[in-house]
Motif scaffolding. Structure first.
Motif, short mmCIF file in Angstrom:
data_model
loop_
_atom_site.label_atom_id
_atom_site.label_comp_id
_atom_site.label_asym_id
_atom_site.label_seq_id
_atom_site.Cartn_x
_atom_site.Cartn_y
_atom_site.Cartn_z
N THR A 1 0.82 -1.22 0.00
CA THR A 1 0.00 0.00 0.00
C THR A 1 0.86 1.26 0.00
O THR A 1 0.49 2.27 -0.62
N ILE A 2 2.02 1.24 0.66
CA ILE A 2 2.90 2.41 0.60
C ILE A 2 3.32 2.68 -0.84
O ILE A 2 3.24 3.81 -1.33
N ALA A 3 3.78 1.66 -1.54
CA ALA A 3 4.21 1.83 -2.93
C ALA A 3 3.07 2.36 -3.79
O ALA A 3 3.28 3.15 -4.73
N ASP A 4 1.84 1.96 -3.44
CA ASP A 4 0.64 2.35 -4.18
C ASP A 4 0.07 3.67 -3.67
O ASP A 4 -1.14 3.89 -3.68
N ASN A 5 0.94 4.57 -3.23
CA ASN A 5 0.56 5.89 -2.74
C ASN A 5 -0.49 5.81 -1.64
O ASN A 5 -1.46 6.58 -1.60
N ALA A 6 -0.30 4.84 -0.73
CA ALA A 6 -1.20 4.65 0.41
C ALA A 6 -2.65 4.49 -0.05
O ALA A 6 -3.58 4.91 0.63
N SER A 7 -2.82 3.88 -1.21
CA SER A 7 -4.15 3.59 -1.78
C SER A 7 -4.97 4.86 -2.01
O SER A 7 -6.20 4.83 -2.01
N SER A 8 -4.30 5.99 -2.24
CA SER A 8 -5.00 7.25 -2.50
C SER A 8 -5.68 7.23 -3.85
O SER A 8 -5.15 6.66 -4.82
#
Length: 266
Positions: free
Chosen positions: A152-159
């Motif tokens: 989720t961090i890599a995925d921009n915290a799921s923003s």
């Protein structure tokens, strides 16, 4: 740890997944050495090649409810971009996203810059111009929300998006720890919580964010919107859904999704 080539491969994979609405398998399956620091580097790589301006930041996974829901045990953060801003008056096309969900959050509108690694809760209160009601739209480019913290961090915290209600309340006029929040889908209550679900105090979450992003050369600045984390569990968003969130002392905010036939709220 991963190498620079692997970092770019993962960043490209996430960028393509968001663009094509085709989620990918959990990153840590193929890259088991992926660390949180690696993941933040991937996030920043993708943010820096977006054309939209950074307008704020969000803390993710800051409540026990969300940590339990996602199977993680610490917060993370992501960037909010100008093209993520949504309107209360315009229905959102759910097909723009992979697996959208909504969360209720107390938004912080900064009137001054925050210090970095030494940021305190008092600094946050002094720099906050107003609190406001908000709904965050989250999405995962990882298939079926099967995320680890690094995913989720890599995925921009799921923003994915956010909408902020009209009311603005100075933090001195309300206790940031004692704001009740309720989310309705149509006439049905689907989530409820209180602002102290966010690390005991959402102000604490904003201070944590300021200290954490400083390690990566990022600062929280005047004019930024900060979403400190969800007061309650996330709720799936479907075509035709109409959400309303009510916050004691802060007012309401709404977010609607088109019904798939191009129709939203009348």
């Amino acid at each position: 740890m991963i190498n620079e080539t692997e970092l770019r491969i993962i960043a490209d994979r996430l960028r393509d997944a968001e663009r094509d609405r085709l989620p990918v398998a959990p990153l840590v399956r193929e890259f088991p050495g992926l660390t949180a620091d690696d993941a933040y580097a991937i996030q920043l790589h993708n943010i820096r090649r977006r054309s939209a301006a950074v307008v704020g930041h969000k803390v993710g996974l800051s409540s026990k409810a969300m940590q339990d829901m996602m199977g993680v045990d610490e917060p993370d953060y992501g960037h909010l971009l100008a093209d993520m801003r949504l309107s209360e008056d315009e229905a959102v096309d759910a097909s723009r996203f992979c697996s959208p969900r909504v969360e209720i959050e107390v938004a912080f509108l900064l009137g001054g810059d925050l210090p970095g690694e030494d940021c305190t809760e008092d600094d946050v209160l002094a720099a906050t111009a107003a609190l406001a009601p908000s709904i965050e739209l989250i999405d995962s480019r990882i298939a079926d929300w099967r995320i680890s913290l690094a995913d989720t961090i890599a995925d921009n915290a799921s923003s994915a998006g956010f909408v902020v209600g009209a009311q603005r309340v100075p933090p001195k006029d309300v206790d940031p720890r004692d704001i009740d929040a309720v989310l309705w889908r149509g006439g049905e209550e689907v989530a409820a919580g209180r602002s102290d679900a966010v690390l005991g105090n959402p102000v604490t979450a904003v201070a944590w964010l300021a200290r954490t992003v400083a390690k990566f050369g990022v600062r929280l600045k005047a004019g930024h919107l900060i979403l400190p984390g969800a007061c309650a569990r996330a709720v799936d968003a479907r075509p035709g859904d109409e959400f309303r969130a009510g916050f004691s002392g802060l007012g309401d905010v709404r977010l609607a999704f088109a019904d798939g036939k191009g129709r939203g709220r009348e």
